[in-house]
Design a protein around this motif. Structure first.
Motif, short mmCIF file in Angstrom:
data_model
loop_
_atom_site.label_atom_id
_atom_site.label_comp_id
_atom_site.label_asym_id
_atom_site.label_seq_id
_atom_site.Cartn_x
_atom_site.Cartn_y
_atom_site.Cartn_z
N PRO A 103 0.81 -1.23 0.00
CA PRO A 103 0.00 0.00 0.00
C PRO A 103 0.84 1.27 0.00
CG PRO A 103 -0.83 -1.58 1.61
CD PRO A 103 0.48 -2.10 1.14
N ASN A 104 2.11 1.18 0.32
CA ASN A 104 3.00 2.33 0.25
C ASN A 104 3.05 2.92 -1.16
OD1 ASN A 104 4.28 -0.43 0.51
ND2 ASN A 104 5.88 0.59 -0.69
N ARG A 105 2.62 2.14 -2.15
CA ARG A 105 2.63 2.61 -3.54
C ARG A 105 1.46 3.53 -3.87
NH1 ARG A 105 2.70 -2.99 -6.56
NH2 ARG A 105 1.17 -3.36 -4.91
N LEU A 106 0.48 3.63 -2.97
CA LEU A 106 -0.68 4.46 -3.27
C LEU A 106 -0.29 5.92 -3.44
CD1 LEU A 106 -3.25 2.88 -0.78
CD2 LEU A 106 -3.22 2.63 -3.28
N ILE A 107 0.57 6.43 -2.58
CA ILE A 107 1.05 7.81 -2.74
C ILE A 107 1.88 7.92 -4.02
CG2 ILE A 107 3.07 7.38 -1.29
CD1 ILE A 107 1.17 10.71 -1.72
N GLY A 108 2.49 6.81 -4.43
CA GLY A 108 3.27 6.78 -5.66
C GLY A 108 2.43 7.02 -6.89
N ILE A 109 1.16 6.66 -6.85
CA ILE A 109 0.27 6.91 -7.99
C ILE A 109 0.22 8.40 -8.30
CG2 ILE A 109 -2.14 6.90 -8.73
CD1 ILE A 109 -2.46 4.24 -7.22
N TYR A 110 0.03 9.20 -7.25
CA TYR A 110 -0.07 10.65 -7.45
C TYR A 110 1.30 11.24 -7.82
CZ TYR A 110 -4.60 10.11 -5.16
OH TYR A 110 -5.88 9.73 -4.84
N TRP A 111 2.33 10.80 -7.11
CA TRP A 111 3.68 11.32 -7.36
C TRP A 111 4.13 11.04 -8.79
CZ3 TRP A 111 8.01 7.79 -7.82
CH2 TRP A 111 9.23 8.44 -8.05
N LEU A 112 4.01 9.78 -9.21
CA LEU A 112 4.56 9.40 -10.51
C LEU A 112 3.73 9.94 -11.67
CD1 LEU A 112 6.92 7.95 -11.77
CD2 LEU A 112 5.62 5.82 -11.69
N SER A 113 2.42 9.95 -11.55
CA SER A 113 1.61 10.49 -12.64
C SER A 113 1.90 11.98 -12.84
CB SER A 113 0.12 10.27 -12.36
OG SER A 113 -0.27 10.86 -11.14
N GLY A 114 2.06 12.72 -11.74
CA GLY A 114 2.38 14.14 -11.85
C GLY A 114 3.78 14.38 -12.37
N LEU A 115 4.70 13.48 -12.01
CA LEU A 115 6.09 13.61 -12.46
C LEU A 115 6.21 13.35 -13.96
CD1 LEU A 115 9.05 13.92 -11.22
CD2 LEU A 115 9.14 11.42 -11.36
N LEU A 116 5.53 12.32 -14.44
CA LEU A 116 5.65 11.92 -15.85
C LEU A 116 4.77 12.75 -16.77
CD1 LEU A 116 5.68 8.01 -15.50
CD2 LEU A 116 7.63 9.58 -15.56
N TYR A 117 3.60 13.16 -16.27
CA TYR A 117 2.65 13.86 -17.12
C TYR A 117 2.17 15.15 -16.44
CZ TYR A 117 2.59 9.20 -19.20
OH TYR A 117 2.97 8.01 -19.77
N PRO A 118 3.08 16.10 -16.22
CA PRO A 118 2.71 17.33 -15.48
C PRO A 118 1.66 18.16 -16.21
CG PRO A 118 4.90 17.53 -16.48
CD PRO A 118 4.50 16.10 -16.61
N GLU A 119 1.60 18.07 -17.54
CA GLU A 119 0.61 18.86 -18.28
C GLU A 119 -0.81 18.35 -18.01
OE1 GLU A 119 3.05 17.18 -19.74
OE2 GLU A 119 4.51 18.74 -20.29
N GLN A 120 -0.95 17.04 -17.81
CA GLN A 120 -2.28 16.46 -17.59
C GLN A 120 -2.72 16.52 -16.13
OE1 GLN A 120 0.06 15.19 -19.56
NE2 GLN A 120 -0.76 13.91 -21.19
N PHE A 121 -1.75 16.51 -15.20
CA PHE A 121 -2.13 16.39 -13.78
C PHE A 121 -1.50 17.53 -12.98
CE2 PHE A 121 -1.85 12.07 -15.57
CZ PHE A 121 -3.19 11.73 -15.49
N ASP A 122 -2.36 18.42 -12.52
CA ASP A 122 -1.93 19.55 -11.70
C ASP A 122 -2.12 19.15 -10.23
OD1 ASP A 122 -1.17 21.96 -10.70
OD2 ASP A 122 -3.07 22.96 -11.12
N LEU A 123 -1.11 18.50 -9.66
CA LEU A 123 -1.23 17.92 -8.32
C LEU A 123 -0.36 18.66 -7.31
CD1 LEU A 123 -0.92 14.17 -9.37
CD2 LEU A 123 -3.00 15.31 -8.62
N ASP A 124 -0.88 18.82 -6.10
CA ASP A 124 -0.08 19.33 -4.99
C ASP A 124 0.43 18.11 -4.23
OD1 ASP A 124 1.00 20.40 -2.71
OD2 ASP A 124 -0.64 21.81 -2.35
N ILE A 125 1.58 17.59 -4.68
CA ILE A 125 2.07 16.34 -4.12
C ILE A 125 2.45 16.48 -2.65
CG2 ILE A 125 4.46 16.68 -4.87
CD1 ILE A 125 2.45 13.36 -4.64
N LYS A 126 2.85 17.67 -2.22
CA LYS A 126 3.19 17.86 -0.81
C LYS A 126 1.94 17.72 0.07
CE LYS A 126 7.29 20.74 -1.49
NZ LYS A 126 7.95 22.03 -1.17
#
Length: 218
Positions: free
Chosen positions: A180-203
């Protein structure tokens, strides 16, 4: 094999043994089952709901195959241990619609050793580095060594400055363990790889995740 080992352990010790599905899609169900086992249904439901929301976010990601970012995920002291496509350790790449450059023949369930020449040949657009926790080799040290390794000087990720350390405390956002530690990774990695599609406040997302799952207020 895991179920067989658990059955053997239970027979030898007389202690009930519960084995849960480690697949990401099964995380909500796993938490609800644990809630029943331990009589902590309300707490388990909180975790299950967060997991469902994260998985729903991932399910909504729809990147055309030809536009998917190619990624190399490196482990170990030489950054030359990877989790190939199809491995549970690389499941996060598949979940966020990234292309794992490490494709090997046959079924692979864990990490494998590869060569520098293979990384060069794959020429990934992004490199994610996990370091080596058993040797106190941090992801940031791994990034510094990868960037200064002359063998990788012409790899696209190096040329574009897209070599990243995987956040990993107390557990990796990518794998190790693939839980389950990967759940936060979903948000982190999607925003990292596709910043134009996902405007996320990862902090902000990390603060919520760490508070809920680890009882830590960042």
């Amino acid at each position: 094999s895991t179920i067989s080992e658990a059955d053997g352990f239970q027979e030898q010790t007389g202690i009930p043994c519960v084995v849960l599905d480690g697949d990401m899609a099964a995380i909500p169900e796993a938490y609800r089952m644990l809630g029943e086992v331990f009589g902590m249904e309300e707490r388990a439901e909180e975790l299950a709901v967060y997991a469902e929301e994260a998985l729903a976010f991932a399910e909504a990601i729809d990147i055309p195959e030809e536009e998917r970012v190619t990624v190399y995920f490196g482990n170990g002291l030489e950054n030359l241990e990877t989790a190939p496509a199809g491995s549970s350790h690389a499941e996060l790449l598949e979940v966020v619609d990234a292309t794992n450059v490490a494709v090997v023949e046959g079924e692979v369930s864990s990490r494998i050793d590869i060569s520098a020449e293979q990384v060069i040949g794959w020429n990934p657009q992004v490199v994610l580095l996990n370091g080596e926790p058993t040797e106190n080799y941090s992801p940031q040290q791994a990034v510094e060594n990868f960037l200064t390794d002359s063998r990788f000087a012409n790899v696209q990720a190096v040329l574009d400055g897209k070599v990243y350390a995987v956040p990993k405390y107390p557990y990796s956002w990518f794998d190790r363990p693939p839980g389950p530690n990967r759940l936060i990774g979903i948000y982190w990695l999607s925003g990292l790889l596709y910043p134009e599609q996902f405007d996320l406040d990862i902090k902000a997302e990390a603060r919520e995740f760490y508070s809920l799952y680890y009882h830590l207020e960042l």
